[in-house]
Design an enzyme around this catalytic site. Sequence first.
Site, short mmCIF file in Angstrom:
data_model
loop_
_atom_site.label_atom_id
_atom_site.label_comp_id
_atom_site.label_asym_id
_atom_site.label_seq_id
_atom_site.Cartn_x
_atom_site.Cartn_y
_atom_site.Cartn_z
N ARG A 76 0.83 -1.20 0.00
CA ARG A 76 0.00 0.00 0.00
C ARG A 76 0.87 1.26 0.00
O ARG A 76 1.19 1.83 1.03
CB ARG A 76 -0.91 0.00 1.23
CG ARG A 76 -2.06 -0.98 1.10
CD ARG A 76 -2.96 -0.92 2.32
NE ARG A 76 -2.37 -1.52 3.48
CZ ARG A 76 -2.43 -2.83 3.77
NH1 ARG A 76 -3.06 -3.65 2.96
NH2 ARG A 76 -1.87 -3.31 4.85
N ASP A 128 6.61 -12.27 -11.47
CA ASP A 128 6.61 -11.63 -12.79
C ASP A 128 7.98 -11.66 -13.49
O ASP A 128 8.06 -11.41 -14.69
CB ASP A 128 6.17 -10.18 -12.68
CG ASP A 128 4.72 -10.05 -12.25
OD1 ASP A 128 3.94 -10.96 -12.54
OD2 ASP A 128 4.39 -9.04 -11.61
N LEU A 273 -3.79 -17.92 -7.98
CA LEU A 273 -3.28 -19.30 -7.92
C LEU A 273 -1.80 -19.32 -8.26
O LEU A 273 -1.04 -20.17 -7.78
CB LEU A 273 -4.00 -20.17 -8.97
CG LEU A 273 -5.35 -20.75 -8.63
CD1 LEU A 273 -5.89 -21.49 -9.85
CD2 LEU A 273 -5.21 -21.71 -7.45
N GLN A 274 -1.39 -18.37 -9.15
CA GLN A 274 0.00 -18.33 -9.60
C GLN A 274 0.96 -17.89 -8.50
O GLN A 274 2.16 -18.04 -8.62
CB GLN A 274 0.14 -17.37 -10.79
CG GLN A 274 -0.62 -17.82 -12.02
CD GLN A 274 -0.91 -16.67 -12.97
OE1 GLN A 274 -0.17 -16.45 -13.91
NE2 GLN A 274 -1.98 -15.93 -12.72
#
Length: 350
Positions: A76, A128, A273-274
Amino acid sequence: MSAPTFGILTGGGDCPGLNAVIRAVTKKLLHDSRAKILGIADGFEGLVRDELRPLSFDDVSGILTRGGTILGTSNRGDPFGQIDKIRATYRRRNLEGIVAIGGDGSIAIAGKLSEAGLRFVCVPKTIDNDVEGTDLTFGFDTALGVVAHAVDALHSTADAHRRVMVVEVMGRTAGWIALYGGVAGGADVILIPEIPFDFGTVAAAILDRHKTRRFTIVVVAEGARPVGGDVVVQRIVSDAPEPTRLGGIGALVARELERLTGYEARVTVLGHLQRGGTPSATDRILATRFGSAAADLVESGQWGRMVALQGNVLVPVPLETVAGKRKLVPTDHELIRAAEAIGTHFGRPQ
Ligand code: F6P
């Protein structure tokens, strides 16, 4: 001389392997220098709130295989505005420096705090794989396993129904998961943010393929966009019935390809899920190597560095050379060329 005190935090979105790094850093520092290690709760927020707790061998024992992070994390915003509170925590806890395990956002924050005089060593994490300066981040391999498994499973149902199956994977700005996961699963079409795709050429490729095949698998990164960008997206969204409007790019791609090809299309969004579950063996190893290398940097006082994998060698890279940058997929990447050479389509305009 009293034992030094070091902090450790995990920042940004979680990813499999965070606990493996925490374990490696803590065990090595406790073992070598008998340092005191303070686990910081919920990323940089724990520094602002002064929420830290000592970590012992027992605390980090048995966590190698656990997903998530025993410290908690948060993404955040930028805590830089609260630097006074962070400095106060730093002083109150006698911190010599902090190991920050995070992605591009956390590394940028650590970079800014380093410039302001605080000491950080960073460890790159993210499913990523888009952190600048390192060939690989831990978490990526586990995510690829999820994508490949999903694409494998979708083949039989796609074949049974002569359908176009669209699989939406993570990757807001970088298409590494879509590219590697798509190739691993044998996807027919892979759409990534770095290559704006043309609906017409994707549809033509599907029609051509269906002359001899019964189905098509499309893997699309959540950040992929069609040529024409928002104008094209808005046109498809406003034509869509209500439920489809709620979906992301996967739903949009499925809808438009169904319209253009006449084949039924379905979408599967893999989402978080990844990021969940136990890290793969490869990620456990990379996370352990990163953690051990980060502890080396701490012990030798090499602050302001991120540990990186270049080739198969771990190297320290200065934070200012990687902070605020993102590693995108080059559009002529060797794996793209290899995939194109065997008929995989990337939606490049003709
Ligand atoms: O940074 C990793 C990532 O998995 C992105 O690919 C994705 O867009 C994002 O996190 C989603 O994060 P969250 O839903 O936790 O905000």
